[in-house]
Each structure stands twice: as structure tokens, then as C-alpha cells.
Scaffold this motif. Sequence first.
Motif, PDB file in Angstrom:
ATOM      1  N   PRO A  52      -6.500 -19.116  12.913  1.00  0.00           N
ATOM      2  CA  PRO A  52      -5.909 -17.881  13.409  1.00  0.00           C
ATOM      3  C   PRO A  52      -4.600 -17.534  12.705  1.00  0.00           C
ATOM      4  O   PRO A  52      -3.984 -18.369  12.046  1.00  0.00           O
ATOM      5  CB  PRO A  52      -5.652 -18.206  14.887  1.00  0.00           C
ATOM      6  CG  PRO A  52      -5.337 -19.676  14.874  1.00  0.00           C
ATOM      7  CD  PRO A  52      -6.262 -20.265  13.818  1.00  0.00           C
ATOM      8  N   THR A  53      -4.199 -16.280  12.881  1.00  0.00           N
ATOM      9  CA  THR A  53      -2.865 -15.891  12.408  1.00  0.00           C
ATOM     10  C   THR A  53      -1.789 -16.516  13.289  1.00  0.00           C
ATOM     11  O   THR A  53      -0.681 -16.794  12.821  1.00  0.00           O
ATOM     12  CB  THR A  53      -2.714 -14.361  12.424  1.00  0.00           C
ATOM     13  OG1 THR A  53      -2.940 -13.881  13.758  1.00  0.00           O
ATOM     14  CG2 THR A  53      -3.711 -13.710  11.489  1.00  0.00           C
TER      15      THR A  53
ATOM     16  N   ARG B  29     -17.605 -14.664  20.750  1.00  0.00           N
ATOM     17  CA  ARG B  29     -16.265 -14.103  20.555  1.00  0.00           C
ATOM     18  C   ARG B  29     -15.171 -15.164  20.729  1.00  0.00           C
ATOM     19  O   ARG B  29     -14.049 -14.868  21.126  1.00  0.00           O
ATOM     20  CB  ARG B  29     -16.010 -12.949  21.531  1.00  0.00           C
ATOM     21  CG  ARG B  29     -16.754 -11.667  21.200  1.00  0.00           C
ATOM     22  CD  ARG B  29     -16.428 -10.576  22.204  1.00  0.00           C
ATOM     23  NE  ARG B  29     -16.979  -9.292  21.784  1.00  0.00           N
ATOM     24  CZ  ARG B  29     -17.353  -8.344  22.623  1.00  0.00           C
ATOM     25  NH1 ARG B  29     -17.239  -8.529  23.924  1.00  0.00           N
ATOM     26  NH2 ARG B  29     -17.826  -7.193  22.172  1.00  0.00           N
ATOM     27  N   MET B  30     -15.518 -16.410  20.426  1.00  0.00           N
ATOM     28  CA  MET B  30     -14.523 -17.468  20.576  1.00  0.00           C
ATOM     29  C   MET B  30     -13.372 -17.304  19.588  1.00  0.00           C
ATOM     30  O   MET B  30     -12.232 -17.693  19.879  1.00  0.00           O
ATOM     31  CB  MET B  30     -15.188 -18.840  20.410  1.00  0.00           C
ATOM     32  CG  MET B  30     -14.293 -20.004  20.790  1.00  0.00           C
ATOM     33  SD  MET B  30     -13.746 -20.004  22.521  1.00  0.00           S
ATOM     34  CE  MET B  30     -15.202 -20.686  23.340  1.00  0.00           C
ATOM     35  N   ASN B  31     -13.642 -16.693  18.436  1.00  0.00           N
ATOM     36  CA  ASN B  31     -12.558 -16.498  17.471  1.00  0.00           C
ATOM     37  C   ASN B  31     -11.493 -15.553  18.027  1.00  0.00           C
ATOM     38  O   ASN B  31     -10.296 -15.739  17.782  1.00  0.00           O
ATOM     39  CB  ASN B  31     -13.105 -15.952  16.152  1.00  0.00           C
ATOM     40  CG  ASN B  31     -13.943 -16.970  15.398  1.00  0.00           C
ATOM     41  OD1 ASN B  31     -14.022 -18.125  15.791  1.00  0.00           O
ATOM     42  ND2 ASN B  31     -14.579 -16.533  14.330  1.00  0.00           N
ATOM     43  N   ARG B  32     -11.904 -14.541  18.754  1.00  0.00           N
ATOM     44  CA  ARG B  32     -10.940 -13.613  19.348  1.00  0.00           C
ATOM     45  C   ARG B  32     -10.030 -14.354  20.329  1.00  0.00           C
ATOM     46  O   ARG B  32      -8.803 -14.147  20.347  1.00  0.00           O
ATOM     47  CB  ARG B  32     -11.664 -12.477  20.064  1.00  0.00           C
ATOM     48  CG  ARG B  32     -10.745 -11.554  20.838  1.00  0.00           C
ATOM     49  CD  ARG B  32     -11.502 -10.578  21.707  1.00  0.00           C
ATOM     50  NE  ARG B  32     -12.190  -9.553  20.933  1.00  0.00           N
ATOM     51  CZ  ARG B  32     -12.821  -8.522  21.488  1.00  0.00           C
ATOM     52  NH1 ARG B  32     -12.871  -8.404  22.814  1.00  0.00           N
ATOM     53  NH2 ARG B  32     -13.420  -7.623  20.728  1.00  0.00           N
ATOM     54  N   LEU B  33     -10.611 -15.227  21.137  1.00  0.00           N
ATOM     55  CA  LEU B  33      -9.807 -16.001  22.083  1.00  0.00           C
ATOM     56  C   LEU B  33      -8.918 -17.006  21.359  1.00  0.00           C
ATOM     57  O   LEU B  33      -7.778 -17.256  21.776  1.00  0.00           O
ATOM     58  CB  LEU B  33     -10.726 -16.721  23.062  1.00  0.00           C
ATOM     59  CG  LEU B  33     -11.500 -15.811  24.012  1.00  0.00           C
ATOM     60  CD1 LEU B  33     -12.527 -16.615  24.786  1.00  0.00           C
ATOM     61  CD2 LEU B  33     -10.556 -15.097  24.962  1.00  0.00           C
ATOM     62  N   ALA B  34      -9.431 -17.571  20.273  1.00  0.00           N
ATOM     63  CA  ALA B  34      -8.621 -18.503  19.486  1.00  0.00           C
ATOM     64  C   ALA B  34      -7.404 -17.805  18.909  1.00  0.00           C
ATOM     65  O   ALA B  34      -6.325 -18.402  18.783  1.00  0.00           O
ATOM     66  CB  ALA B  34      -9.468 -19.112  18.377  1.00  0.00           C
ATOM     67  N   GLU B  35      -7.570 -16.542  18.557  1.00  0.00           N
ATOM     68  CA  GLU B  35      -6.437 -15.766  18.056  1.00  0.00           C
ATOM     69  C   GLU B  35      -5.389 -15.567  19.150  1.00  0.00           C
ATOM     70  O   GLU B  35      -4.184 -15.670  18.909  1.00  0.00           O
ATOM     71  CB  GLU B  35      -6.935 -14.415  17.538  1.00  0.00           C
ATOM     72  CG  GLU B  35      -5.915 -13.629  16.754  1.00  0.00           C
ATOM     73  CD  GLU B  35      -5.541 -14.282  15.445  1.00  0.00           C
ATOM     74  OE1 GLU B  35      -4.352 -14.189  15.076  1.00  0.00           O
ATOM     75  OE2 GLU B  35      -6.415 -14.908  14.792  1.00  0.00           O
TER      76      GLU B  35
ATOM     77  N   ASP C 176      -5.792  -9.557  10.098  1.00  0.00           N
ATOM     78  CA  ASP C 176      -5.018  -9.819   8.891  1.00  0.00           C
ATOM     79  C   ASP C 176      -4.300 -11.154   9.014  1.00  0.00           C
ATOM     80  O   ASP C 176      -3.630 -11.426  10.017  1.00  0.00           O
ATOM     81  CB  ASP C 176      -3.983  -8.706   8.671  1.00  0.00           C
ATOM     82  CG  ASP C 176      -4.620  -7.385   8.285  1.00  0.00           C
ATOM     83  OD1 ASP C 176      -5.786  -7.406   7.852  1.00  0.00           O
ATOM     84  OD2 ASP C 176      -3.960  -6.344   8.436  1.00  0.00           O
ATOM     85  N   GLY C 177      -4.490 -12.001   8.008  1.00  0.00           N
ATOM     86  CA  GLY C 177      -3.842 -13.306   8.006  1.00  0.00           C
ATOM     87  C   GLY C 177      -4.702 -14.433   8.530  1.00  0.00           C
ATOM     88  O   GLY C 177      -4.411 -15.607   8.285  1.00  0.00           O
ATOM     89  N   ALA C 178      -5.765 -14.114   9.282  1.00  0.00           N
ATOM     90  CA  ALA C 178      -6.699 -15.140   9.745  1.00  0.00           C
ATOM     91  C   ALA C 178      -7.727 -15.421   8.658  1.00  0.00           C
ATOM     92  O   ALA C 178      -7.967 -14.590   7.774  1.00  0.00           O
ATOM     93  CB  ALA C 178      -7.398 -14.689  11.018  1.00  0.00           C
TER      94      ALA C 178
ATOM     95  N   VAL D 215     -11.138 -23.073  15.471  1.00  0.00           N
ATOM     96  CA  VAL D 215     -12.515 -23.185  15.958  1.00  0.00           C
ATOM     97  C   VAL D 215     -13.415 -23.521  14.775  1.00  0.00           C
ATOM     98  O   VAL D 215     -13.367 -22.846  13.743  1.00  0.00           O
ATOM     99  CB  VAL D 215     -13.018 -21.883  16.607  1.00  0.00           C
ATOM    100  CG1 VAL D 215     -14.363 -22.137  17.296  1.00  0.00           C
ATOM    101  CG2 VAL D 215     -12.015 -21.338  17.606  1.00  0.00           C
ATOM    102  N   VAL D 216     -14.242 -24.562  14.930  1.00  0.00           N
ATOM    103  CA  VAL D 216     -15.163 -24.948  13.870  1.00  0.00           C
ATOM    104  C   VAL D 216     -16.593 -24.863  14.396  1.00  0.00           C
ATOM    105  O   VAL D 216     -16.871 -25.250  15.542  1.00  0.00           O
ATOM    106  CB  VAL D 216     -14.848 -26.357  13.323  1.00  0.00           C
ATOM    107  CG1 VAL D 216     -15.007 -27.446  14.376  1.00  0.00           C
ATOM    108  CG2 VAL D 216     -15.709 -26.665  12.096  1.00  0.00           C
ATOM    109  N   TYR D 217     -17.482 -24.309  13.567  1.00  0.00           N
ATOM    110  CA  TYR D 217     -18.879 -24.089  13.932  1.00  0.00           C
ATOM    111  C   TYR D 217     -19.777 -24.860  12.961  1.00  0.00           C
ATOM    112  O   TYR D 217     -20.126 -24.353  11.892  1.00  0.00           O
ATOM    113  CB  TYR D 217     -19.224 -22.605  13.839  1.00  0.00           C
ATOM    114  CG  TYR D 217     -18.409 -21.688  14.716  1.00  0.00           C
ATOM    115  CD1 TYR D 217     -18.892 -21.256  15.937  1.00  0.00           C
ATOM    116  CD2 TYR D 217     -17.159 -21.225  14.293  1.00  0.00           C
ATOM    117  CE1 TYR D 217     -18.158 -20.380  16.734  1.00  0.00           C
ATOM    118  CE2 TYR D 217     -16.416 -20.359  15.082  1.00  0.00           C
ATOM    119  CZ  TYR D 217     -16.912 -19.943  16.299  1.00  0.00           C
ATOM    120  OH  TYR D 217     -16.179 -19.078  17.082  1.00  0.00           O
ATOM    121  N   PRO D 218     -20.175 -26.095  13.281  1.00  0.00           N
ATOM    122  CA  PRO D 218     -21.143 -26.795  12.433  1.00  0.00           C
ATOM    123  C   PRO D 218     -22.472 -26.045  12.411  1.00  0.00           C
ATOM    124  O   PRO D 218     -22.881 -25.421  13.399  1.00  0.00           O
ATOM    125  CB  PRO D 218     -21.299 -28.158  13.121  1.00  0.00           C
ATOM    126  CG  PRO D 218     -20.033 -28.322  13.916  1.00  0.00           C
ATOM    127  CD  PRO D 218     -19.692 -26.943  14.377  1.00  0.00           C
TER     128      PRO D 218
END
Length: 325
Positions: A61-62, A91-97, A38-40, A103-106
Motif C-alpha cells: 500500500p501507499t 477488495r482486500m487491497n482497498r482495506l489494506a490501503e 498512486d504509489g501502491a 496482502v499476498v495472494y498465492p
Amino acid sequence: MCRCTGYRPILAAARAMPAGAGPGMNGAVRPAADPLPDGATFTTASYSNAAGTRSYKLYVPTNRRNGQPLPLVVMLHGCTQSPDDFAAGTRMNRLAEEHGCLVVYPGQPSSANAQKCWNWFNPADQRRDGGEPSLIAGITRQVMRDHPVDPDRVYIAGLSAGGAAAAIMGAAYPDLYAAVGVHSGLPQGAARDLPSAFAAMRQGGGPVEPRSGAPVPTIVFHGDRDTTVHPCNGDDVVAQSKAGTAGPQATVEHGQVPGGHGYSRRLHTDASGHVLCEQWTIRGAGHAWAGGSPAGSYTDPRGPDASREMLRFFLDNPRRRPSVP
């Protein structure tokens, strides 16, 4: 330096890089990707210049730290993959949180390469301010313009063809990227056309070009049973990252993931103790993102956790600016 022999002829008529094989690609139903907190946000945008247009997915991220500038990680997928697939698998988004990162994915479209590979073997896509490097750098700068990004903590990483492209980006834009991650990839200049690309993937590309200018800290992961990109390419990425450095030193440690792969971790530093490169060699691993989720393709959940270790390495290596006398 890798000295590989036994050249195998490459069909000049080949038109696409091989997709390879790895866990998650056998047709089995994959588990769902991690839900969005929530919020991301995980949104789609695009960037265009004279070289073309590329879409990308951006994770915000939140955990935004009250408007403070955030680190930014650029993630380049492998052949046949997409931004969503790569995000799910790494799962890089989880770590970014956890750490408060963007995190940007071209995304590479099939119109640019039939297998959606980044064209790391094409000379036009190996130099600064031209071809695909200009598009990836343009995406990076667009995110930096539109969001609060710490310019000293911008990083780039990739898998396979994406790893080779990340190595190119680190060499072409050392003023933009503070550190580089190369997973199952190849060094800059490993190939100049499609036949030499197949040769480099199968047996290594021979002597590599030294990087000019200050070295960019690099972390490398490669499985020692990789049959898609020969493991000696990982050695060549390491050699390139420390080429021209006086008095490099190395320390090594060995580990074992409980119920998973064993590995060696070799840390290369210069004479002043600054990190040049960190190399992970994973015993028994093939062509897959180490420690990844089966929700994405080309992942090996048996570890070690490449995403966590890459992000740790990145955050430990912000850009070193020269001291002011």
C-alpha cells in the motif's frame, strides 16, 4: 459437532473438485476492479522449493507508516480463481490501503489441480514442511524477508478450497500465523482422498481432528444455503478451533444488512476471555464471498462484508506471546 447422515456415493473416477456456482459466474460482463492508488504496487513474484514453484501477487500500500513493520495477510483463492480475480472480488487491497497492510495472494496453477483448487484433501498437502503448505509458508516467509512485516501480525484466509487450505496452514504453522479466516471452507483433516473430499463437501466430514498446541484465533463465514460446501463444515471448523480448551463460552448477536442478508455472529472465548473463534452464519447465502465485489467471481454483494470483518478480527488478534516472569 455436525452429525450428518445420508452418504451419497462419489465417483472414484472424478478427477477435479467441482467449481460450484455463484454470482459473477453467469457469463455477464463484470465491472472493472478497483484502480491501483498512486504509489501502491501490485506485483508478481514466485517462490520455489523441493515441492515445486508457485507464483503470487503482492499488494504493497501507499500507507506504509514511515517504514514501521506492517501486518501481512495471506489470501488463498478458491477453485477456478486466480490471485487477480480473488483480489478484485474480496477488495482486500482497498482495506489494506486503509489500514496499512501487505496482502499476498498465492496462485494455484492448473498443472497442480485441473480446477486450480488447493489440494486440501491430499495427505501430502496437509502437513507442515511438505507439499503445498511448505510452498504457502515459503511465500509468506519470502515476503517477510523482503518487506518490513510485523511477525506478530501475520494472518491467513481463504475461500472454499482456499479456506480449507487456510485451516491446514493455521494448524501446521501456529508459530507463523497469528489468526486464520475460513470462508465457506472445511476443517483440517476433513478428507484423506478425493472421494472423502466430495463426501465432506456434500454432507460434512464427521468427527474432526483436534488441533495440537495453542489454539489459533479463527474467524469463520458460511452461508446457510451453501450447496457446494455443506454449512456444517463451518460448524466443524469452529469446533476444531476451540477443541481442548477448558471452559469455552459463547455469546451471540443477530444482524441484518440493509437490503441484504441477515446473519448471526457467535463469539467463542476461553475462560480468560481470550478469543478462540468468531462464527458468522449468513442467512440465505450460497457459496460466495460475503460482501464481495461483482468484479470478481464467487461473490455476494448482499453482505455482510467478510473482508472488512476478517481484517478487523485479524488486527484485533496479534500473536499472544507468553509473559516473561
